[in-house]
Design an enzyme around this catalytic site. Structure first.
Site, PDB file in Angstrom:
ATOM      1  N   LYS A  78       0.852  -1.186   0.000  1.00  0.00           N
ATOM      2  CA  LYS A  78       0.000   0.000   0.000  1.00  0.00           C
ATOM      3  C   LYS A  78       0.888   1.235   0.000  1.00  0.00           C
ATOM      4  O   LYS A  78       1.901   1.269   0.714  1.00  0.00           O
ATOM      5  CB  LYS A  78      -0.868  -0.059   1.261  1.00  0.00           C
ATOM      6  N   SER A 154      -9.334   0.825   3.173  1.00  0.00           N
ATOM      7  CA  SER A 154      -8.603   1.675   2.248  1.00  0.00           C
ATOM      8  C   SER A 154      -7.494   0.955   1.498  1.00  0.00           C
ATOM      9  O   SER A 154      -6.871   1.517   0.606  1.00  0.00           O
ATOM     10  CB  SER A 154      -8.001   2.858   3.002  1.00  0.00           C
ATOM     11  N   SER A 178      -9.350  -1.786   7.282  1.00  0.00           N
ATOM     12  CA  SER A 178      -8.864  -1.576   5.922  1.00  0.00           C
ATOM     13  C   SER A 178      -8.050  -2.716   5.326  1.00  0.00           C
ATOM     14  O   SER A 178      -7.696  -2.657   4.151  1.00  0.00           O
ATOM     15  CB  SER A 178      -8.042  -0.283   5.854  1.00  0.00           C
TER      16      SER A 178
END
Length: 460
Positions: A78, A154, A178
């Site tokens: 990420k 996310s 997330s």
């Protein structure tokens, strides 16, 4: 054995092939980069690809310069993880104008020390304040199971990259859900470790009280393999535990004998669509679990998590809200501004409640070892979908995909998501919740489900 150059290959299989000499690390990386190039127009998982760096590392491995249990395994992170030589985007436009990272984040370094090879940074919701996987600056990550659907967020790029078979493993972050939400919506295994178990050093923060980092993968073996490689105290993260590493890979062979498994009722039965409850029932039946328990004050825990998230997030970003408000995603900006206006007394009350809630939940783990609960209240919504119906009530999608994850990360419990593939439908995940530092127990349960064929995560 699966072809180590194919998208079906797991990290465990790739490492075994490279270690034995049956595959070259450079060939694995070249195949990975080719898949990424072919797949990205559809899924939009990557924001940065470090091809030259990956190839150099692979050549070094093929020359015998590196060893480790994850030898030659490609992975991605990420883009809130520091990647040396790149700005740490954290899904934002503003950070892209910021400083270049001087070194990789702690977990990136640990995986590479275990022999893995970083191939790039992944798309995410802006500043991790998101459950959808949509991003106003870089476009949405698209669910490989159905590109018209959300990945969840996310860590949406992490979910998309693994589900599409671009990489066998990706790292994400989980503040309120997330890692678990994308794992559920994309049909993947995900691990949110105990709070403080893995270092967060070298990652962009969101809510210090809740931030966790962890892996998303297509097999339980890969979750355990990567988790074991990343364990260990880090003085650069003040909340990282100095508890000795506890390998989980050997524990996978133990099965579920002796584990007391219960089903979360009450709050975790309300507001879910039928497929979420059916998934829990399927998992419970496979495990022989019949006992139902209530996690006390779970709804209040979720509310308190919202308060702490909003206030910490709003205060963290207040300088940018003042200097560059136009450069935020409008949805993110509104939530941060609202959080910055909340009274500090609410934060104090929420933290006091958190202590009481933790004590009460701990009492449950005197009676059970594992608690099963839905990971998301529904399967993946459509991209751009704003509202959904849960329990007969119209609710905002963005705020409520974390309905069942927030009460758990609120007190830092470890969770493994087990994905159920639904023939003719979209996948959905079940949370396997354990007591603090009992990741091995949750992984054992997930491995039992995988072995039975109840949980699986084939690439799309």
């Amino acid at each position: 054995m699966t072809d180590p150059l194919s998208k079906q290959a797991t990290a465990t299989e790739i490492a075994a092939a490279v270690m034995s000499g049956k595959a070259k690390a450079l060939a694995v990386i070249d195949a990975t980069l080719a898949r990424i190039a072919a797949t990205e127009p559809t899924v939009n998982a990557f924001t940065d690809i470090v091809a030259e760096r990956a190839r150099i590392r692979a050549v070094e491995i093929d020359r015998g310069l590196h060893r480790g249990p994850m030898l030659g395994v490609p992975f991605a992170v990420k883009n809130l993880f520091d990647i040396k030589g790149l700005p740490t985007r954290a899904g934002s436009k503003i950070n892209n104008d910021g400083p270049i990272a001087a070194r990789d984040g702690s977990l990136v370094r640990k995986l590479e020390a275990a022999g893995a090879i970083l191939v790039g940074g992944l798309n995410m919701g802006e500043y991790a304040y998101d459950f959808t996987g949509e991003n106003a600056h870089y476009g949405p990550s698209r669910n490989p199971r159905d590109p018209s659907r959300m990945t969840g967020g996310s860590s949406g790029g992490s979910g998309a990259a693994v589900a599409a078979g671009e990489v066998p493993i990706a790292l994400g972050s989980d503040t309120n859900g997330s890692i678990r939400v994308p794992s559920s919506l994309c049909g993947l295994f995900g691990l949110k470790p105990t709070y403080g178990r893995l270092s967060r050093a070298g990652s962009y923060p969101f809510v210090d009280a809740f931030d966790h980092l962890g892996p998303i993968a297509r097999s339980v073996d890969d979750l355990a393999l990567s988790f074991d490689a990343m364990q260990g105290w880090d003085p650069d993260d003040p909340v990282c535990t100095d508890r000795p590493a506890e390998p989980t890979v050997p524990a996978l062979l133990e099965g579920i004998n002796g584990l007391r498994i219960a089903i979360a009722g009450d709050y975790f039965e309300r507001g879910a669509q039928p497929e979420a409850l059916e998934a829990v029932a399927t998992v419970a039946k496979a495990l022989g679990a019949t006992r139902k328990i209530a996690i006390p004050e779970a709804a209040a825990a979720r509310s308190a998590a919202y308060v702490i998230t909003a206030i910490e997030g709003g205060q963290l970003h207040l300088p940018r809200l003042k200097s560059r408000p136009q450069d935020f995603d409008p949805d993110t900006r509104e939530r941060f501004m609202a959080g910055a206006l909340l009274p500090g007394s609410w934060y104090v009350k929420a933290q006091r409640f958190r202590r009481r809630y933790r004590t009460n939940v701990q009492k449950l783990f005197g009676e059970v070892d594992i608690i099963l609960a839905p990971a998301t209240p529904c399967t993946a919504p459509k991209l751009g979908q704003v509202m959904m119906k849960l329990g007969g009530v119209e609710l905002p999608v963005r705020a409520n995909l974390g309905l069942f994850t927030q009460p758990i990360s609120f007190i830092g419990l470890p969770v493994v998501v087990a994905p159920l593939q639904r023939p003719g439908g979209l996948p959905i995940g079940v949370q396997i919740i354990a007591n603090h530092y009992q990741e091995a127990a949750a992984l054992r349960v997930a491995r039992a489900l995988e072995k039975q064929g109840v949980a699986s995560a084939p690439p799309a």
